[in-house]
Design a protein around this motif. Structure first.
Motif, PDB file in Angstrom:
ATOM      1  N   TYR A  56       0.843  -0.899   0.039  1.00 23.45           N
ATOM      2  CA  TYR A  56       0.227  -0.092  -0.273  1.00 23.45           C
ATOM      3  C   TYR A  56       0.641   1.474  -0.019  1.00 23.45           C
ATOM      4  CZ  TYR A  56      -4.164  -2.759   0.667  1.00 23.45           C
ATOM      5  OH  TYR A  56      -5.505  -3.510   0.974  1.00 23.45           O
ATOM      6  N   LEU A  57       2.127   1.577   0.155  1.00 25.56           N
ATOM      7  CA  LEU A  57       2.627   2.449   0.910  1.00 25.56           C
ATOM      8  C   LEU A  57       3.678   2.144  -0.503  1.00 25.56           C
ATOM      9  CD1 LEU A  57       4.643   2.128   3.645  1.00 25.56           C
ATOM     10  CD2 LEU A  57       3.625   4.356   3.096  1.00 25.56           C
ATOM     11  N   LEU A  58       3.949   1.526  -1.246  1.00 26.57           N
ATOM     12  CA  LEU A  58       3.971   1.849  -2.951  1.00 26.57           C
ATOM     13  C   LEU A  58       3.196   2.761  -3.811  1.00 26.57           C
ATOM     14  CD1 LEU A  58       6.426   1.349  -4.994  1.00 26.57           C
ATOM     15  CD2 LEU A  58       4.845  -0.737  -5.416  1.00 26.57           C
ATOM     16  N   LEU A  59       1.791   2.157  -3.724  1.00 33.52           N
ATOM     17  CA  LEU A  59       0.831   2.656  -4.321  1.00 33.52           C
ATOM     18  C   LEU A  59       0.781   4.084  -3.725  1.00 33.52           C
ATOM     19  CD1 LEU A  59      -1.731  -0.171  -4.080  1.00 33.52           C
ATOM     20  CD2 LEU A  59      -0.697   0.440  -6.281  1.00 33.52           C
ATOM     21  N   THR A  60       0.771   3.989  -2.672  1.00 29.88           N
ATOM     22  CA  THR A  60       0.833   5.983  -2.690  1.00 29.88           C
ATOM     23  C   THR A  60       1.655   6.632  -3.142  1.00 29.88           C
ATOM     24  OG1 THR A  60       0.450   4.974  -0.672  1.00 29.88           O
ATOM     25  CG2 THR A  60       0.741   7.001  -0.261  1.00 29.88           C
ATOM     26  N   ILE A  61       2.487   5.999  -3.025  1.00 30.36           N
ATOM     27  CA  ILE A  61       4.246   6.553  -3.672  1.00 30.36           C
ATOM     28  C   ILE A  61       4.075   6.999  -5.221  1.00 30.36           C
ATOM     29  CG2 ILE A  61       6.518   6.382  -4.254  1.00 30.36           C
ATOM     30  CD1 ILE A  61       6.482   4.665  -1.347  1.00 30.36           C
ATOM     31  N   ILE A  62       3.498   5.879  -5.578  1.00 36.54           N
ATOM     32  CA  ILE A  62       3.209   6.063  -6.988  1.00 36.54           C
ATOM     33  C   ILE A  62       1.686   7.446  -7.329  1.00 36.54           C
ATOM     34  CG2 ILE A  62       1.880   4.968  -9.224  1.00 36.54           C
ATOM     35  CD1 ILE A  62       2.981   2.757  -8.540  1.00 36.54           C
ATOM     36  N   GLY A  63       0.779   7.582  -6.167  1.00 33.50           N
ATOM     37  CA  GLY A  63      -0.161   8.393  -6.382  1.00 33.50           C
ATOM     38  C   GLY A  63       0.397   9.612  -6.426  1.00 33.50           C
ATOM     39  N   GLY A  64       1.510   9.946  -5.784  1.00 39.46           N
ATOM     40  CA  GLY A  64       1.966  11.265  -4.802  1.00 39.46           C
ATOM     41  C   GLY A  64       2.322  12.015  -6.327  1.00 39.46           C
ATOM     42  N   LEU A  65       3.295  10.715  -7.234  1.00 45.12           N
ATOM     43  CA  LEU A  65       4.151  10.543  -8.437  1.00 45.12           C
ATOM     44  C   LEU A  65       3.603  11.693  -9.683  1.00 45.12           C
ATOM     45  CD1 LEU A  65       7.100   8.606  -8.618  1.00 45.12           C
ATOM     46  CD2 LEU A  65       7.754  10.470  -7.766  1.00 45.12           C
ATOM     47  N   ILE A  66       2.584  10.212  -9.613  1.00 46.01           N
ATOM     48  CA  ILE A  66       1.445  11.298 -10.512  1.00 46.01           C
ATOM     49  C   ILE A  66       0.460  12.173 -10.333  1.00 46.01           C
ATOM     50  CG2 ILE A  66      -0.985  10.399 -12.126  1.00 46.01           C
ATOM     51  CD1 ILE A  66      -0.753   7.119 -11.174  1.00 46.01           C
ATOM     52  N   PHE A  67       0.453  12.716  -8.951  1.00 48.83           N
ATOM     53  CA  PHE A  67      -0.355  13.695  -8.872  1.00 48.83           C
ATOM     54  C   PHE A  67       1.071  14.917  -8.996  1.00 48.83           C
ATOM     55  CE2 PHE A  67      -0.982  17.560  -6.319  1.00 48.83           C
ATOM     56  CZ  PHE A  67      -2.188  18.245  -6.321  1.00 48.83           C
ATOM     57  N   VAL A  68       2.242  14.950  -9.116  1.00 46.70           N
ATOM     58  CA  VAL A  68       3.255  16.567  -9.245  1.00 46.70           C
ATOM     59  C   VAL A  68       3.651  15.864 -10.503  1.00 46.70           C
ATOM     60  CG1 VAL A  68       5.404  16.640  -8.591  1.00 46.70           C
ATOM     61  CG2 VAL A  68       4.194  15.411  -6.417  1.00 46.70           C
ATOM     62  N   GLY A  69       3.539  15.478 -10.756  1.00 45.02           N
ATOM     63  CA  GLY A  69       3.286  14.780 -12.445  1.00 45.02           C
ATOM     64  C   GLY A  69       2.380  16.126 -13.173  1.00 45.02           C
ATOM     65  N   SER A  70       1.343  15.227 -12.294  1.00 41.05           N
ATOM     66  CA  SER A  70      -0.299  16.554 -12.701  1.00 41.05           C
ATOM     67  C   SER A  70       0.318  18.125 -13.014  1.00 41.05           C
ATOM     68  CB  SER A  70      -1.160  15.763 -12.817  1.00 41.05           C
ATOM     69  OG  SER A  70      -1.690  14.289 -12.438  1.00 41.05           O
ATOM     70  N   GLN A  71       0.340  18.137 -11.583  1.00 40.98           N
ATOM     71  CA  GLN A  71       0.356  19.854 -11.437  1.00 40.98           C
ATOM     72  C   GLN A  71       2.138  20.050 -12.115  1.00 40.98           C
ATOM     73  OE1 GLN A  71       1.680  20.625  -7.115  1.00 40.98           O
ATOM     74  NE2 GLN A  71      -0.397  21.136  -7.058  1.00 40.98           N
ATOM     75  N   ALA A  72       3.137  18.828 -12.728  1.00 37.75           N
ATOM     76  CA  ALA A  72       3.811  20.025 -13.181  1.00 37.75           C
ATOM     77  C   ALA A  72       3.360  20.376 -14.907  1.00 37.75           C
ATOM     78  CB  ALA A  72       5.114  19.403 -13.729  1.00 37.75           C
ATOM     79  N   TRP A  73       2.554  19.715 -15.323  1.00 35.52           N
ATOM     80  CA  TRP A  73       1.939  19.619 -16.555  1.00 35.52           C
ATOM     81  C   TRP A  73       0.613  21.212 -16.252  1.00 35.52           C
ATOM     82  CZ3 TRP A  73      -2.734  19.016 -18.836  1.00 35.52           C
ATOM     83  CH2 TRP A  73      -3.151  18.996 -20.162  1.00 35.52           C
ATOM     84  N   GLU A  74       0.457  20.745 -15.521  1.00 35.71           N
ATOM     85  CA  GLU A  74      -0.631  22.063 -15.486  1.00 35.71           C
ATOM     86  C   GLU A  74       0.195  23.600 -15.428  1.00 35.71           C
ATOM     87  OE1 GLU A  74      -4.352  21.363 -14.563  1.00 35.71           O
ATOM     88  OE2 GLU A  74      -4.894  23.226 -13.701  1.00 35.71           O
ATOM     89  N   TRP A  75       0.876  22.928 -14.741  1.00 34.33           N
ATOM     90  CA  TRP A  75       1.585  24.792 -14.422  1.00 34.33           C
ATOM     91  C   TRP A  75       2.676  25.158 -16.506  1.00 34.33           C
ATOM     92  CZ3 TRP A  75       5.702  26.788 -10.834  1.00 34.33           C
ATOM     93  CH2 TRP A  75       5.414  26.782  -9.476  1.00 34.33           C
ATOM     94  N   LYS A  76       2.739  24.044 -16.772  1.00 34.10           N
ATOM     95  CA  LYS A  76       3.255  23.884 -18.029  1.00 34.10           C
ATOM     96  C   LYS A  76       2.290  24.499 -19.072  1.00 34.10           C
ATOM     97  CE  LYS A  76       2.974  22.154 -21.841  1.00 34.10           C
ATOM     98  NZ  LYS A  76       1.668  21.292 -22.007  1.00 34.10           N
TER      99      LYS A  76
END
Lengths: 133, 332
Positions: B115-135
């Motif tokens: 579950y921790l691994l899934l959480t980390i993956i979710g967090g990475l997807i979120f940060v990536g999305s935010q970067a795209w939003e900023w772009k």
């Protein structure tokens, strides 16, 4: 130490909606809360997308629609804090120390700044010098 | 021991010592109070945002028009759907986190790590999305011109639909060769050449398209629906404004100007979502550290997975803040 930690988490309060909805175990409650939070988010997005005209009226300088968004957000915040962060299972002393402090200071800060912002808006609006140039 | 401690008469009572009256370990208590102070920091930012918004209540950009991109759907107007998706990703990662905490209570190492691994993956997807939003936010979409007073003028056609600068402005001759991105940076000395078009070229392009009008950042209330809309000027007023008041072309957004309207909007967007994104990022780092500790069996040996619970609290807090950022930036 080990026993101590185990003992603290033996029991979860498994009822939400003031006891109206009871879950069999903690994992089930987590999924239940997820479904509820997702529903609330869907309602928010739907309202934000449609923006029904009849919600454009104003109450206390905010549109009804915005009040709905803010209230739904507070509902979500409650369930995240109470069930995901297990505030529901903490003793009332801890709960009050954290929540009352936050609620009091946040209301205070927001009230001050929003009133001030509105005041400056009036100043600009009634100013002899236009900002439209 | 007993000789050095004065008897207070409170022995045996809840706050008499020797007990933990709040029923939580030191680490967990301090995490709660850190979260409390951090919540107040975010309140400060969001309240400042509210202050500026009330100050510019008749000029604030409409979020629907700013955040309307969705991946792989270029040119499709999809207001808010992407941030809604980001919200689901973050709530989802909150759920996997609380499942990890629950598995920790049952001392189930395998489940905690999964579950921790899934959480980390979710967090990475979120940060990536935010970067795209900023772009998307930084790049902008339509372009606009700015007046002497710092107000933004946008272009619309007679139906009120936005028109991008590239649709009607032609790039004229340049007295110096503009360098490409890989050859050098040219902003300071070349004035208008920091943007694709010069203000004269925009004026010329505007003259060739009689259907174009200017939309100001000023919001008016539509009498019929009660909704706020931006003011659209008549052709004469538009031409006058462009001729006499417009001074420069603005494409995209940065900390001093943005094509969406009030510059503070971009400042708060960068600052608040940036600060939140930084929290997500540090949460991912904490989760990673705990994840490796779980794999190494540290908490198994310690006999308690309370550390998972503490980083879990932080992670849920990040989700909690996002719920508010989502409301105040994208919905309200």
């Amino acid at each position: 130490m080990a026993d101590h930690a185990q003992a603290e988490h033996k029991e979860h309060n498994l009822a939400i909606f003031r006891g109206r909805l009871k879950f069999k175990n903690n994992v089930q409650k987590i999924w239940g809360v997820l479904i509820f939070l997702s529903l609330v988010t869907c309602v928010e997005v739907a309202l934000g997308y449609i923006k029904p005209d009849f919600l454009n009226g104003h109450f206390l300088a905010l549109k009804y629609l915005n009040w709905i968004f803010i209230i739904l957000t507070l509902v979500k915040a409650y369930y995240i804090t109470w069930d995901f962060m297990h505030m529901r299972d903490e003793v009332s002393g801890l709960r009050r120390a954290v929540v009352w402090t936050a609620v009091f200071l946040i209301i205070y800060l927001i009230a001050l700044l929003l009133v001030e912002g509105d005041y400056i808006y009036e100043i600009y609006k009634n100013a002899a010098v236009s900002s439209d140039f | 021991m007993e000789t050095t401690v004065a008897a207070t008469g409170t022995e045996g009572q809840m706050w008499g010592g020797g007990k933990s009256p709040l029923g939580a370990s030191y680490g967990k208590l301090m995490m709660w109070f850190f979260i409390l102070s951090d919540a107040l920091t975010f309140t400060g930012f969001l309240a400042a945002y509210g202050f500026s918004r009330f100050k510019f209540i008749e000029e604030w950009p409409l979020a629907d028009e700013v955040f309307n991109h969705f991946p792989f759907m270029h040119g499709v107007d999809a207001p808010m759907f992407y941030v809604a998706l980001m919200t689901f990703v973050l709530i989802g990662s909150s759920v996997t986190m609380v499942l990890a905490v629950d598995a920790g209570h049952h001392m189930n190492r395998k489940k905690v790590s999964f579950y921790l691994l899934l959480t980390i993956i979710g967090g990475l997807i979120f940060v990536g999305s935010q970067a795209w939003e900023w772009k998307n936010f930084i790049a902008g979409e339509y372009g606009a011109v700015q007046t002497t007073g710092g107000n933004i003028l946008q272009f619309v056609d007679t139906n009120g639909d936005r028109v991008a600068l590239e649709e009607f402005v032609n790039v004229g001759p340049r007295d110096v060769q503009a360098y490409g991105d890989n050859q050098g940076i040219w902003y300071e000395s070349s004035g208008d050449l920091g943007t694709t078009y010069t203000i004269e070229e925009v004026r010329a392009g505007f003259a060739t398209r009689p259907d174009l009008l200017i939309r100001t950042q000023h919001l008016i209330v539509n009498e019929e629906t009660g909704a706020s809309e931006k003011t659209i000027l008549s052709r004469e007023e538009s031409a006058f404004k462009l001729e006499n008041q417009a001074v420069k072309v603005v494409e995209g957004a940065n900390l001093t100007e943005n094509e969406y309207g009030v510059p503070l909007f971009a400042d708060f967007f960068f600052f608040i979502t940036g600060f939140h994104g930084f929290h997500v990022f540090s949460g991912i780092i904490f989760n990673l550290i705990v994840f490796f500790n779980v794999l190494l069996g540290t908490y198994e040996r310690r006999g308690s997975y309370e550390m998972v619970e503490k980083v879990g609290l932080y992670w849920h807090f990040v989700d909690l803040v996002w719920v508010f950022v989502f409301t105040f930036f994208y919905l309200v």
